[in-house]
Design a protein around this motif. Structure first.
Motif, PDB file in Angstrom:
ATOM      1  N   SER A   1      -0.469 -17.216  -2.525  1.00 36.36           N
ATOM      2  CA  SER A   1      -1.905 -16.926  -2.407  1.00 36.36           C
ATOM      3  C   SER A   1      -2.297 -15.775  -3.326  1.00 36.36           C
ATOM      4  CB  SER A   1      -2.235 -16.565  -0.954  1.00 36.36           C
ATOM      5  OG  SER A   1      -1.462 -15.449  -0.560  1.00 36.36           O
TER       6      SER A   1
ATOM      7  N   GLN B   1       2.657 -15.149   4.035  1.00 31.85           N
ATOM      8  CA  GLN B   1       2.740 -15.202   2.564  1.00 31.85           C
ATOM      9  C   GLN B   1       4.095 -15.648   2.052  1.00 31.85           C
ATOM     10  OE1 GLN B   1       1.615 -11.603   0.505  1.00 31.85           O
ATOM     11  NE2 GLN B   1      -0.517 -12.221   0.627  1.00 31.85           N
TER      12      GLN B   1
ATOM     13  N   THR C   1      -2.986   2.783  -9.705  1.00 34.17           N
ATOM     14  CA  THR C   1      -3.181   2.226  -8.365  1.00 34.17           C
ATOM     15  C   THR C   1      -1.976   1.470  -7.832  1.00 34.17           C
ATOM     16  OG1 THR C   1      -3.992   0.147  -9.239  1.00 34.17           O
ATOM     17  CG2 THR C   1      -5.638   1.849  -8.795  1.00 34.17           C
ATOM     18  N   ASN C   2      -0.993   1.197  -8.671  1.00 34.70           N
ATOM     19  CA  ASN C   2       0.142   0.393  -8.229  1.00 34.70           C
ATOM     20  C   ASN C   2      -0.270  -1.012  -7.775  1.00 34.70           C
ATOM     21  OD1 ASN C   2       2.966   0.690  -8.036  1.00 34.70           O
ATOM     22  ND2 ASN C   2       2.609   2.725  -7.178  1.00 34.70           N
ATOM     23  N   GLY C   3      -1.395  -1.487  -8.299  1.00 39.18           N
ATOM     24  CA  GLY C   3      -1.841  -2.827  -7.918  1.00 39.18           C
ATOM     25  C   GLY C   3      -2.767  -2.828  -6.710  1.00 39.18           C
ATOM     26  N   GLY C   4      -2.866  -1.696  -6.015  1.00 34.00           N
ATOM     27  CA  GLY C   4      -3.683  -1.631  -4.806  1.00 34.00           C
ATOM     28  C   GLY C   4      -5.114  -1.275  -5.120  1.00 34.00           C
ATOM     29  N   PRO C   5      -5.949  -0.977  -4.189  1.00 31.34           N
ATOM     30  CA  PRO C   5      -5.727  -1.200  -2.762  1.00 31.34           C
ATOM     31  C   PRO C   5      -5.850  -2.675  -2.394  1.00 31.34           C
ATOM     32  CG  PRO C   5      -7.924  -0.356  -3.167  1.00 31.34           C
ATOM     33  CD  PRO C   5      -7.234  -0.370  -4.491  1.00 31.34           C
ATOM     34  N   ALA C   6      -4.985  -3.104  -1.519  1.00 31.77           N
ATOM     35  CA  ALA C   6      -4.974  -4.487  -1.042  1.00 31.77           C
ATOM     36  C   ALA C   6      -5.000  -5.481  -2.203  1.00 31.77           C
ATOM     37  CB  ALA C   6      -6.123  -4.750  -0.070  1.00 31.77           C
ATOM     38  N   ASN C   7      -4.173  -5.247  -3.211  1.00 34.54           N
ATOM     39  CA  ASN C   7      -4.008  -6.150  -4.354  1.00 34.54           C
ATOM     40  C   ASN C   7      -5.255  -6.296  -5.224  1.00 34.54           C
ATOM     41  OD1 ASN C   7      -1.299  -6.836  -3.917  1.00 34.54           O
ATOM     42  ND2 ASN C   7      -1.900  -8.283  -2.320  1.00 34.54           N
TER      43      ASN C   7
ATOM     44  N   THR D   1       7.411  -5.502   1.490  1.00 34.70           N
ATOM     45  CA  THR D   1       6.215  -5.792   0.698  1.00 34.70           C
ATOM     46  C   THR D   1       5.118  -6.355   1.594  1.00 34.70           C
ATOM     47  OG1 THR D   1       7.636  -6.274  -1.173  1.00 34.70           O
ATOM     48  CG2 THR D   1       5.364  -7.031  -1.328  1.00 34.70           C
TER      49      THR D   1
ATOM     50  N   GLN E   1      -2.470  -2.217   3.688  1.00 35.12           N
ATOM     51  CA  GLN E   1      -3.561  -2.043   2.720  1.00 35.12           C
ATOM     52  C   GLN E   1      -4.753  -2.929   3.069  1.00 35.12           C
ATOM     53  OE1 GLN E   1      -3.257  -1.156  -1.276  1.00 35.12           O
ATOM     54  NE2 GLN E   1      -2.493   0.746  -0.415  1.00 35.12           N
ATOM     55  N   THR E   2      -4.469  -4.176   3.459  1.00 29.47           N
ATOM     56  CA  THR E   2      -5.559  -5.094   3.801  1.00 29.47           C
ATOM     57  C   THR E   2      -6.363  -4.566   4.986  1.00 29.47           C
ATOM     58  OG1 THR E   2      -4.064  -6.850   3.118  1.00 29.47           O
ATOM     59  CG2 THR E   2      -6.083  -7.530   4.202  1.00 29.47           C
TER      60      THR E   2
ATOM     61  N   HIS F   1      11.196  -4.757  -7.865  1.00 30.71           N
ATOM     62  CA  HIS F   1      11.136  -4.205  -6.523  1.00 30.71           C
ATOM     63  C   HIS F   1      11.650  -5.175  -5.484  1.00 30.71           C
ATOM     64  CE1 HIS F   1       8.036  -1.059  -7.935  1.00 30.71           C
ATOM     65  NE2 HIS F   1       9.255  -0.580  -7.948  1.00 30.71           N
ATOM     66  N   GLU F   2      11.370  -6.475  -5.699  1.00 31.55           N
ATOM     67  CA  GLU F   2      11.865  -7.442  -4.726  1.00 31.55           C
ATOM     68  C   GLU F   2      13.133  -8.129  -5.208  1.00 31.55           C
ATOM     69  OE1 GLU F   2       8.984  -9.979  -2.823  1.00 31.55           O
ATOM     70  OE2 GLU F   2       7.367  -8.638  -3.378  1.00 31.55           O
TER      71      GLU F   2
ATOM     72  N   PRO G   1       0.565   1.118  -1.817  1.00 30.88           N
ATOM     73  CA  PRO G   1       1.199  -0.206  -1.915  1.00 30.88           C
ATOM     74  C   PRO G   1       2.607  -0.146  -2.504  1.00 30.88           C
ATOM     75  CG  PRO G   1      -0.424   0.043  -3.645  1.00 30.88           C
ATOM     76  CD  PRO G   1      -0.467   1.290  -2.829  1.00 30.88           C
ATOM     77  N   THR G   2       3.473   0.678  -1.953  1.00 31.47           N
ATOM     78  CA  THR G   2       4.883   0.687  -2.337  1.00 31.47           C
ATOM     79  C   THR G   2       5.700   0.791  -1.047  1.00 31.47           C
ATOM     80  OG1 THR G   2       5.201   3.073  -2.417  1.00 31.47           O
ATOM     81  CG2 THR G   2       4.308   2.061  -4.397  1.00 31.47           C
TER      82      THR G   2
ATOM     83  N   TYR H   1       3.512  -3.453   3.669  1.00 32.61           N
ATOM     84  CA  TYR H   1       2.516  -2.589   3.018  1.00 32.61           C
ATOM     85  C   TYR H   1       1.279  -3.374   2.579  1.00 32.61           C
ATOM     86  CZ  TYR H   1       4.249  -3.468  -1.886  1.00 32.61           C
ATOM     87  OH  TYR H   1       4.613  -4.004  -3.082  1.00 32.61           O
ATOM     88  N   THR H   2       1.450  -4.661   2.299  1.00 36.96           N
ATOM     89  CA  THR H   2       0.271  -5.471   1.988  1.00 36.96           C
ATOM     90  C   THR H   2      -0.656  -5.537   3.196  1.00 36.96           C
ATOM     91  OG1 THR H   2       1.684  -6.801   0.557  1.00 36.96           O
ATOM     92  CG2 THR H   2      -0.476  -7.695   1.065  1.00 36.96           C
TER      93      THR H   2
END
Lengths: 334, 412
Positions: A104, B412, A278-284, B386, B393-394, A299-300, B198-199, B389-390
């Motif tokens: 998603s 997800q 922002t490290n990709g944030g907030p909330a993507n 991951t 943030q949401t 990271h993953e 978000p880490t 933290y997602t």
């Protein structure tokens, strides 16, 4: 590669012919007795031509070919941390692509990448062009100001993003302090922590970083336009906007297409600025394909999926690279 | 005549460079693999990420002392924390792993799963008396691969002066925390600061409230975790915590606390040296509040484990194991914990240590029940962290309610 060598052959062909013809004429007689000798010399020359190519080919294969092929292979494998030790990476076909493309997050990242690229390019180009035209005039301190404008380009991106992160902070950031002192705002604007503002803020910083590149190339392009055109134009009443519309813009078009296409290729893959801010944030909300690919890989530890997403990025860049090659070829034809 | 040397020169150049490139490259790759195994070991290599003072010297001194005891000199390399894992992966693919390797504890299982590490039981290193959380962090598939001499965790720091002025006691439950944070928020000052970025750091700071309330990292869309996320969301929504928390690091949180812009903060003992540099600042440390009085505050375990990689050289591995064992003995645990503001990982040392270092008493208490992040999930931890933290943030940005945010993230 083969296209290039063919070109070099045909380009070298006539020149060589001319040289030997001259040679033959100078010697006058005995052209037939030189036949086999000329043949071996030609062959030796051809070998040398290839030898001269070899370093470039080796370099390309080693430092461009290998990573690209490796990344492609990796994207079809279940490549994990264990692979580094055991060397085993089971073939999984398109599974990695299915995973990342059906996630998603992919549509969010794709949209963010598009908006980030479009916004950055538009801002960088317009401001860069305006400044380039401005610096065409003669005025004191022109050179110094122009070189100062290169500063964002010279700073390491990690440094600029750290400074901007502080400037854009909600509570104690310089920008909010400034706006607050002017009485424009009462409470701090959450530049980097609001889902609706973060992408705009990141684009803004990237525009700031990209202006020098656009300014430099466009300024160079403007310098190439002969003054006579403007003189002739002004006699016919083309001054100001009309001069720009009918003289500057058409003459600048080849440079413009180069700047835009290179700009897209540079911007699509921007990573460090977003990670730093922002490290990709907030909330993507500032997650792009590049940052997501980095996250997946480093990271993953899903190296296969990271590579798959990286290849999607390569394909996008490739489309623009082809556009660039076509545009530059057309410019040569014109 | 001239033409002969002129033509051979490029040829020889091309040949030389062609031959030279692979030679040069293979030369780089083969360095360091040639140590023979039968010779007596005089030197062992160590890689760790303590690249900043004073930790760099503290660890360096301990390593040197342990090396001397084992009769070897230490060839140590310190790399920045962020590049350690890529370095380890690179070394494991080129078979140039060091003899002793330090890893951040949540990474241990990831690396152990590759087969690059040797079980410590092979060298008869004792694992007695270590806190349960410490052992579970160092264990992969029932075998212990790494031991941490000292560990750390996070707790609630509070500014004694600000709380006294407002007449507030350090909170112990969530309701008290919310009330205290709201009262302590005024003007430029926020009641509380934590980090929800978000880490994995954002996840790490959320774990105490999630775990203390019975939340499960394997399945995050549960009522327990939702309640914990609701607490975090309420604190930000009410303005008691700045929404900048979404982008802060733990160092930023400490800076806010130091500047008096936050009356309380969630942070770890490694911040103590910087806090102590400001003598005017009076602070105390309590456990992170729980939802209801009577629940245990479960803290996440932090710290680095020392391992013995599979280098294939038995003699060197044996010496490496001696050094790892020495680093983990009682004496070194106490000494390192004291100077580095960390906690000894053996529960038998807790009492003595807490008595001697009252500032670290709360942390010492927490370590007894602390949980390792990888204790349940092992190598699956990064993916699940991951998701956590997602979800945080949401929910904190208001994009979804805590319940929906957790459901989305889990799916997800």
């Amino acid at each position: 590669m083969s296209l290039k060598t063919d070109l070099s052959h045909t380009a070298a062909g006539p020149a060589r012919g001319k040289g030997s013809r001259k040679h033959g004429r100078a010697n006058g007689s005995g052209a037939e007795s030189q036949g086999p000798k000329r043949h071996t010399r030609r062959r030796r020359e051809r070998i040398f031509q290839w030898l001269f190519l070899v370093p470039a080919v080796v370099y390309m294969a080693l430092f461009f070919g290998y990573p690209v092929v490796k990344n492609l292979v990796m994207s079809f494998q279940d490549y994990t941390t264990a692979t580094f030790f055991t060397g085993e990476a089971p073939w999984v076909g398109f599974a990695n692509y299915v995973t990342v493309l059906s996630s998603s997050l992919f549509s969010t990242s794709l949209l963010n990448t598009a908006m980030f690229t479009l916004g950055s390019i538009l801002g960088q180009f317009l401001i860069g062009l305006a400044l380039a035209i401005f610096f065409q005039r003669n005025f004191p301190l022109n050179g110094i100001l122009r070189s100062l404008l290169l500063l964002p380009w010279l700073l390491p991106l990690i440094v600029s993003s750290a400074v901007w992160r502080w400037i854009l902070d909600k509570d104690s950031g310089a920008l909010n302090r400034f706006l607050g002192d002017l009485g424009i705002i009462d409470t701090g604007i959450p530049w980097l922590t609001s889902t609706s503002l973060a992408l705009i803020a990141v684009i803004g910083v990237n525009i700031w970083i990209g202006i020098p590149f656009n300014l430099t190339i466009l300024y160079g392009g403007l310098q190439e336009i002969p003054d006579e055109l403007y003189e002739a134009g002004s006699l016919d009443g083309a001054t100001g906007w009309k001069a720009f519309r009918h003289i500057t813009w058409p003459m600048l078009r080849p440079v413009v297409s180069v700047v835009l296409v290179l700009g897209v290729v540079y911007t699509v893959k921007v990573l460090d600025i977003i990670l730093g801010l922002t490290n990709g944030g907030p909330a993507n909300s500032t997650q792009t394909i590049a940052t997501q690919s980095y996250n997946l890989s480093f990271h993953e530890f899903q190296f296969g999926e990271g590579a798959a997403l990286g290849n999607v990025l390569v394909i996008i860049s490739l489309v623009f690279a082809v556009l660039y090659l076509r545009a530059s070829r057309r410019a040569v034809d014109e | 005549m001239k033409s002969t040397p002129r033509t051979t020169r490029p040829l020889s150049l091309a040949v030389a460079s062609l031959v030279g490139i692979p030679l040069f490259i293979s030369g780089c790759g083969s360095a360091g693999t040639s140590a023979s195994s039968t010779d007596s070991v005089k030197e062992i290599s160590v890689v760790d990420y303590y690249n900043n003072e004073p930790d760099k010297s503290f660890i360096g001194d301990a390593l040197t002392a342990c090396g001397t005891k084992a009769g070897v000199t230490i060839k140590r390399e310190t790399v920045p924390g962020k590049s350690l894992i890529s370095k380890v992966l690179q070394q494991s693919s080129s078979k140039t792993l060091p003899d002793v390797l330090m890893l951040d504890n949540p990474d241990l299982q990831q690396i152990a799963a590759t087969g690059a590490l040797a079980p410590l039981a092979d060298f008869e290193i004792s694992t007695d008396n270590f806190a349960e959380g410490v052992l579970s962090a160092g264990t992969y598939k029932d075998k212990v691969y790494g031991l941490a001499p000292t560990v750390n965790t996070i707790a609630l720091f509070y500014n004694k002066d600000i709380l006294a002025k407002a007449g507030i006691m350090p909170p112990t439950t969530w309701d008290e925390l919310k009330a205290a944070a709201a009262t302590l928020t005024s003007g430029d000052q926020y009641g509380l600061a934590f980090n929800a970025n978000p880490t994995y750091e954002g996840t790490w700071q959320f774990l105490p409230v999630m775990w203390s309330n019975g939340g499960d990292e394997k399945k995050i869309d549960t009522k327990e975790t939702e309640e914990a996320l609701q607490l975090w969301t309420d604190l930000v929504k009410s303005g008691s915590v700045s929404s900048s928390a979404l982008n802060w690091t733990q160092a930023d949180v400490k800076d806010q606390f130091l500047a008096g812009k936050a009356a309380m903060m969630v942070n770890g003992p490694w911040q103590i040296p910087s806090l102590d540099k400001q003598p005017a600042l009076q602070y105390g440390v309590v456990k992170i509040p729980v939802r209801q009085a009577g629940q245990t505050s479960v803290a996440p375990l932090g710290g680095e484990v020392w391992t013995v990689p599979q280098t294939g050289n038995k003699a060197r591995q044996a010496k490496a194991a001696e050094v790892v064992s020495c680093l983990n003995n009682d004496e070194n645990q106490l000494a390192m914990a004291k100077v580095r503001n960390t906690i000894p990982s053996k529960t038998t040392l807790a009492e003595t240590f807490a008595a001697e270092n009252p500032k670290l008493a709360t942390f010492t208490e927490l370590i007894k029940a602390a949980r390792a992040r990888t204790g349940q999930l092992g190598e699956e931890w990064p993916g699940q962290a991951t998701k956590i933290y997602t979800a945080i943030q949401t929910a904190l940005t208001g994009n979804a309610s805590p319940a929906d945010a957790l459901k989305q993230a889990q799916g997800q």
